[in-house]
Design a protein around this motif. Structure first.
Motif, PDB file in Angstrom:
ATOM      1  N   GLN A  37      47.027  33.865  43.394  1.00  0.00           N
ATOM      2  CA  GLN A  37      47.240  35.255  43.007  1.00  0.00           C
ATOM      3  C   GLN A  37      46.748  35.478  41.587  1.00  0.00           C
ATOM      4  O   GLN A  37      46.888  34.616  40.728  1.00  0.00           O
ATOM      5  N   VAL A  38      46.157  36.630  41.392  1.00  0.00           N
ATOM      6  CA  VAL A  38      45.689  37.035  40.065  1.00  0.00           C
ATOM      7  C   VAL A  38      46.242  38.426  39.781  1.00  0.00           C
ATOM      8  O   VAL A  38      46.205  39.297  40.651  1.00  0.00           O
ATOM      9  N   GLN A  39      46.758  38.615  38.591  1.00  0.00           N
ATOM     10  CA  GLN A  39      47.222  39.924  38.164  1.00  0.00           C
ATOM     11  C   GLN A  39      46.305  40.418  37.041  1.00  0.00           C
ATOM     12  O   GLN A  39      45.913  39.645  36.174  1.00  0.00           O
ATOM     13  N   LEU A  40      45.998  41.703  37.092  1.00  0.00           N
ATOM     14  CA  LEU A  40      45.101  42.303  36.110  1.00  0.00           C
ATOM     15  C   LEU A  40      45.784  43.502  35.460  1.00  0.00           C
ATOM     16  O   LEU A  40      46.315  44.367  36.159  1.00  0.00           O
ATOM     17  N   VAL A  41      45.741  43.547  34.143  1.00  0.00           N
ATOM     18  CA  VAL A  41      46.328  44.669  33.405  1.00  0.00           C
ATOM     19  C   VAL A  41      45.282  45.220  32.447  1.00  0.00           C
ATOM     20  O   VAL A  41      44.813  44.504  31.557  1.00  0.00           O
ATOM     21  N   GLU A  42      44.931  46.486  32.642  1.00  0.00           N
ATOM     22  CA  GLU A  42      43.910  47.119  31.818  1.00  0.00           C
ATOM     23  C   GLU A  42      44.537  47.905  30.678  1.00  0.00           C
ATOM     24  O   GLU A  42      45.681  48.359  30.770  1.00  0.00           O
ATOM     25  N   SER A  43      43.757  48.086  29.639  1.00  0.00           N
ATOM     26  CA  SER A  43      44.170  48.930  28.519  1.00  0.00           C
ATOM     27  C   SER A  43      42.919  49.413  27.789  1.00  0.00           C
ATOM     28  O   SER A  43      41.824  48.885  28.010  1.00  0.00           O
ATOM     29  N   GLY A  44      43.113  50.405  26.920  1.00  0.00           N
ATOM     30  CA  GLY A  44      42.017  50.830  26.055  1.00  0.00           C
ATOM     31  C   GLY A  44      41.378  52.151  26.397  1.00  0.00           C
ATOM     32  O   GLY A  44      40.500  52.622  25.668  1.00  0.00           O
ATOM     33  N   GLY A  45      41.779  52.777  27.489  1.00  0.00           N
ATOM     34  CA  GLY A  45      41.203  54.078  27.814  1.00  0.00           C
ATOM     35  C   GLY A  45      41.700  55.151  26.862  1.00  0.00           C
ATOM     36  O   GLY A  45      42.559  54.922  26.023  1.00  0.00           O
ATOM     37  N   GLY A  46      41.128  56.335  27.010  1.00  0.00           N
ATOM     38  CA  GLY A  46      41.554  57.440  26.164  1.00  0.00           C
ATOM     39  C   GLY A  46      40.540  58.558  26.142  1.00  0.00           C
ATOM     40  O   GLY A  46      39.619  58.603  26.962  1.00  0.00           O
ATOM     41  N   LEU A  47      40.738  59.441  25.182  1.00  0.00           N
ATOM     42  CA  LEU A  47      39.868  60.604  24.995  1.00  0.00           C
ATOM     43  C   LEU A  47      38.927  60.341  23.829  1.00  0.00           C
ATOM     44  O   LEU A  47      39.369  59.925  22.756  1.00  0.00           O
ATOM     45  N   VAL A  48      37.641  60.589  24.039  1.00  0.00           N
ATOM     46  CA  VAL A  48      36.655  60.346  23.000  1.00  0.00           C
ATOM     47  C   VAL A  48      35.592  61.428  23.070  1.00  0.00           C
ATOM     48  O   VAL A  48      35.316  61.972  24.151  1.00  0.00           O
ATOM     49  N   GLN A  49      35.006  61.735  21.937  1.00  0.00           N
ATOM     50  CA  GLN A  49      33.932  62.727  21.899  1.00  0.00           C
ATOM     51  C   GLN A  49      32.616  62.112  22.344  1.00  0.00           C
ATOM     52  O   GLN A  49      32.429  60.895  22.242  1.00  0.00           O
ATOM     53  N   PRO A  50      31.691  62.928  22.816  1.00  0.00           N
ATOM     54  CA  PRO A  50      30.357  62.403  23.166  1.00  0.00           C
ATOM     55  C   PRO A  50      29.737  61.674  21.979  1.00  0.00           C
ATOM     56  O   PRO A  50      29.840  62.128  20.834  1.00  0.00           O
ATOM     57  N   GLY A  51      29.125  60.533  22.281  1.00  0.00           N
ATOM     58  CA  GLY A  51      28.551  59.700  21.235  1.00  0.00           C
ATOM     59  C   GLY A  51      29.512  58.677  20.663  1.00  0.00           C
ATOM     60  O   GLY A  51      29.091  57.786  19.917  1.00  0.00           O
ATOM     61  N   GLY A  52      30.767  58.789  21.021  1.00  0.00           N
ATOM     62  CA  GLY A  52      31.777  57.863  20.514  1.00  0.00           C
ATOM     63  C   GLY A  52      31.823  56.561  21.293  1.00  0.00           C
ATOM     64  O   GLY A  52      31.015  56.321  22.201  1.00  0.00           O
ATOM     65  N   SER A  53      32.788  55.727  20.914  1.00  0.00           N
ATOM     66  CA  SER A  53      32.921  54.400  21.508  1.00  0.00           C
ATOM     67  C   SER A  53      34.364  54.147  21.923  1.00  0.00           C
ATOM     68  O   SER A  53      35.307  54.686  21.325  1.00  0.00           O
ATOM     69  N   LEU A  54      34.509  53.314  22.926  1.00  0.00           N
ATOM     70  CA  LEU A  54      35.801  52.812  23.354  1.00  0.00           C
ATOM     71  C   LEU A  54      35.609  51.375  23.824  1.00  0.00           C
ATOM     72  O   LEU A  54      34.517  50.996  24.269  1.00  0.00           O
ATOM     73  N   ARG A  55      36.677  50.596  23.722  1.00  0.00           N
ATOM     74  CA  ARG A  55      36.645  49.254  24.295  1.00  0.00           C
ATOM     75  C   ARG A  55      37.799  49.111  25.266  1.00  0.00           C
ATOM     76  O   ARG A  55      38.963  49.273  24.892  1.00  0.00           O
ATOM     77  N   LEU A  56      37.459  48.796  26.505  1.00  0.00           N
ATOM     78  CA  LEU A  56      38.468  48.534  27.521  1.00  0.00           C
ATOM     79  C   LEU A  56      38.749  47.042  27.582  1.00  0.00           C
ATOM     80  O   LEU A  56      37.844  46.219  27.391  1.00  0.00           O
ATOM     81  N   SER A  57      39.998  46.715  27.846  1.00  0.00           N
ATOM     82  CA  SER A  57      40.404  45.322  28.002  1.00  0.00           C
ATOM     83  C   SER A  57      41.084  45.143  29.342  1.00  0.00           C
ATOM     84  O   SER A  57      41.752  46.052  29.841  1.00  0.00           O
ATOM     85  N   CYS A  58      40.927  43.969  29.904  1.00  0.00           N
ATOM     86  CA  CYS A  58      41.586  43.619  31.164  1.00  0.00           C
ATOM     87  C   CYS A  58      42.099  42.193  31.029  1.00  0.00           C
ATOM     88  O   CYS A  58      41.306  41.250  30.973  1.00  0.00           O
ATOM     89  N   ALA A  59      43.398  42.071  30.968  1.00  0.00           N
ATOM     90  CA  ALA A  59      44.017  40.760  30.832  1.00  0.00           C
ATOM     91  C   ALA A  59      44.380  40.220  32.207  1.00  0.00           C
ATOM     92  O   ALA A  59      45.107  40.877  32.964  1.00  0.00           O
ATOM     93  N   ALA A  60      43.889  39.044  32.502  1.00  0.00           N
ATOM     94  CA  ALA A  60      44.163  38.399  33.781  1.00  0.00           C
ATOM     95  C   ALA A  60      45.230  37.338  33.610  1.00  0.00           C
ATOM     96  O   ALA A  60      45.265  36.627  32.604  1.00  0.00           O
ATOM     97  N   SER A  61      46.092  37.204  34.610  1.00  0.00           N
ATOM     98  CA  SER A  61      47.094  36.147  34.616  1.00  0.00           C
ATOM     99  C   SER A  61      47.196  35.596  36.031  1.00  0.00           C
ATOM    100  O   SER A  61      46.736  36.210  36.986  1.00  0.00           O
ATOM    101  N   GLY A  62      47.810  34.435  36.139  1.00  0.00           N
ATOM    102  CA  GLY A  62      47.928  33.790  37.440  1.00  0.00           C
ATOM    103  C   GLY A  62      46.852  32.736  37.609  1.00  0.00           C
ATOM    104  O   GLY A  62      46.564  31.971  36.697  1.00  0.00           O
ATOM    105  N   SER A  63      46.211  32.722  38.776  1.00  0.00           N
ATOM    106  CA  SER A  63      45.217  31.696  39.105  1.00  0.00           C
ATOM    107  C   SER A  63      43.856  32.038  38.505  1.00  0.00           C
ATOM    108  O   SER A  63      42.868  32.288  39.207  1.00  0.00           O
ATOM    109  N   ILE A  64      43.802  31.989  37.185  1.00  0.00           N
ATOM    110  CA  ILE A  64      42.590  32.390  36.475  1.00  0.00           C
ATOM    111  C   ILE A  64      41.411  31.486  36.809  1.00  0.00           C
ATOM    112  O   ILE A  64      40.264  31.947  36.926  1.00  0.00           O
ATOM    113  N   ASP A  65      41.660  30.220  36.986  1.00  0.00           N
ATOM    114  CA  ASP A  65      40.577  29.268  37.258  1.00  0.00           C
ATOM    115  C   ASP A  65      39.869  29.550  38.573  1.00  0.00           C
ATOM    116  O   ASP A  65      38.753  29.066  38.794  1.00  0.00           O
ATOM    117  N   SER A  66      40.487  30.321  39.453  1.00  0.00           N
ATOM    118  CA  SER A  66      39.872  30.626  40.745  1.00  0.00           C
ATOM    119  C   SER A  66      38.884  31.793  40.665  1.00  0.00           C
ATOM    120  O   SER A  66      38.158  32.062  41.626  1.00  0.00           O
TER     121      SER A  66
END
Length: 113
Positions: A1-30
């Protein structure tokens, strides 16, 4: 089993930047590949970027040279630069093993002036 938790979304103006993250836990080696998908309002889900074990990366043409996918052990990132209105969507993290794919809950990215 693998669990995924995302973060980092939001509101941004055109031309701007965002970084999304996804943290995995569980059977990461698979996990042999991780990816980001998105679903814009009224559209089908779209594969945005893929990172395969060993370092191979691939991008949909519409984000190439603007988005960068990377991984640091259990976390995969999507650095999004020069954002456009059409990048507005719910972004989903995906992890693939040999047997099954896992999905995060999604994070909203809204590009608006």
């Amino acid at each position: 089993q693998v669990q995924l938790v995302e973060s980092g979304g939001g509101l941004v103006q055109p031309g701007g930047s965002l970084r999304l993250s996804c943290a995995a836990s569980g059977s990461i080696d698979s996990i042999y590949a991780m990816a980001w998908y998105r679903r814009a309002p009224g559209k089908q889900r779209e594969l945005v970027a893929t990172l395969i074990r060993g370092g191979r990366m691939d991008y949909v043409d519409s984000v190439r040279d603007r988005f960068t996918i990377s991984r640091d052990w259990n976390t995969v990132y999507l650095q999004m630069n020069s954002l456009k209105f059409e990048d507005t969507a719910v972004y989903y993290c995906n992890a693939a093993t040999s047997a099954v794919q896992y999905w995060g809950q999604g994070t909203q990215v809204t590009v608006s002036s």
